[in-house]
Design an enzyme around this catalytic site. Structure first.
Site, PDB file in Angstrom:
ATOM      1  N   ALA A 295     156.584  -0.154  64.808  1.00 20.35           N
ATOM      2  CA  ALA A 295     156.129   0.951  65.647  1.00 20.35           C
ATOM      3  C   ALA A 295     154.699   1.336  65.303  1.00 20.35           C
ATOM      4  O   ALA A 295     154.255   1.193  64.167  1.00 20.35           O
ATOM      5  CB  ALA A 295     157.042   2.162  65.453  1.00 20.35           C
ATOM      6  N   CYS A 296     154.001   1.823  66.324  1.00 23.08           N
ATOM      7  CA  CYS A 296     152.664   2.380  66.126  1.00 23.08           C
ATOM      8  C   CYS A 296     152.651   3.745  66.810  1.00 23.08           C
ATOM      9  O   CYS A 296     153.653   4.448  66.807  1.00 23.08           O
ATOM     10  CB  CYS A 296     151.588   1.439  66.658  1.00 23.08           C
ATOM     11  SG  CYS A 296     151.677   1.126  68.440  1.00 23.08           S
ATOM     12  N   ASN A 297     151.550   4.128  67.407  1.00 25.11           N
ATOM     13  CA  ASN A 297     151.472   5.418  68.081  1.00 25.11           C
ATOM     14  C   ASN A 297     152.061   5.375  69.482  1.00 25.11           C
ATOM     15  O   ASN A 297     152.758   6.292  69.895  1.00 25.11           O
ATOM     16  CB  ASN A 297     150.021   5.903  68.133  1.00 25.11           C
ATOM     17  CG  ASN A 297     149.914   7.332  68.590  1.00 25.11           C
ATOM     18  OD1 ASN A 297     150.594   8.193  68.047  1.00 25.11           O
ATOM     19  ND2 ASN A 297     149.089   7.599  69.575  1.00 25.11           N
TER      20      ASN A 297
ATOM     21  N   TYR B   9     155.429   6.097  67.993  1.00 22.74           N
ATOM     22  CA  TYR B   9     155.762   7.339  67.311  1.00 22.74           C
ATOM     23  C   TYR B   9     155.637   8.545  68.236  1.00 22.74           C
ATOM     24  O   TYR B   9     156.370   9.519  68.091  1.00 22.74           O
ATOM     25  CB  TYR B   9     154.890   7.525  66.059  1.00 22.74           C
ATOM     26  CG  TYR B   9     155.346   8.678  65.205  1.00 22.74           C
ATOM     27  CD1 TYR B   9     156.540   8.594  64.489  1.00 22.74           C
ATOM     28  CD2 TYR B   9     154.616   9.853  65.140  1.00 22.74           C
ATOM     29  CE1 TYR B   9     156.985   9.666  63.717  1.00 22.74           C
ATOM     30  CE2 TYR B   9     155.043  10.915  64.368  1.00 22.74           C
ATOM     31  CZ  TYR B   9     156.230  10.817  63.660  1.00 22.74           C
ATOM     32  OH  TYR B   9     156.669  11.877  62.905  1.00 22.74           O
TER      33      TYR B   9
END
Length: 151
Positions: free
Chosen positions: A97-99, A126
């Site tokens: 996961a990232c932003n 996120y």
């Protein structure tokens, strides 16, 4: 050797499916945001290995005069796969996961290309995790970061 993977080879799941996997199985949350983003807020028990670094530098000439300006850029972490391999095995089940889902998709491709076998991308990143109420009681604006990497 297997053919190189691309984003079409990556399984993407939503945050609800990710939360269920984290609660009911041996999946690990791999957060590929920058250290600054991670330190602001992150999922419980997440591992952080930045996929990209945010940079700033530069000068710009305006009619013969040089002025210092901030130029935001990004550079891929050249040691990303090695850093993940230092904390995870190829057989580990990873939710990446990232932003918002872009960096994590590219990171997932690199991990699959490097021999990691059980990698899924968390769509929405996120930000979607926070919007779903999985990040705690603080207001979302205190937990989220703007996507500086897309400047």
């Amino acid at each position: 050797m297997d053919a190189p993977k691309d984003h079409q080879n990556v399984v993407t799941i939503d945050v609800h499916a990710a939360k269920n996997l984290l609660n009911s199985s041996d999946y690990r949350y791999l957060d590929v945001r920058s250290v600054e983003e991670f330190n602001k807020s992150h999922a419980e028990n997440a591992y952080n290995v930045p996929y990209m670094f945010i940079t700033e530098a530069g000068k710009m000439s305006l009619k013969g005069q040089y002025k210092s300006i901030k130029i935001w850029g990004r550079v891929k972490n050249p040691d990303f796969v090695e850093q993940v391999a230092a904390i995870c095995e190829n057989e580990d089940h990873l939710i990446v996961a990232c932003n918002s889902g872009g960096r994590s998709l590219r990171a997932s491709v690199d991990l699959l290309d490097s021999g990691f076998k059980h990698v899924v991308n968390m769509g929405g990143g996120y930000s979607a995790w926070v919007d779903a109420g999985f990040a705690g009681d603080k207001p979302p604006e205190e937990l989220k970061t703007s996507c500086k990497i897309r400047r």
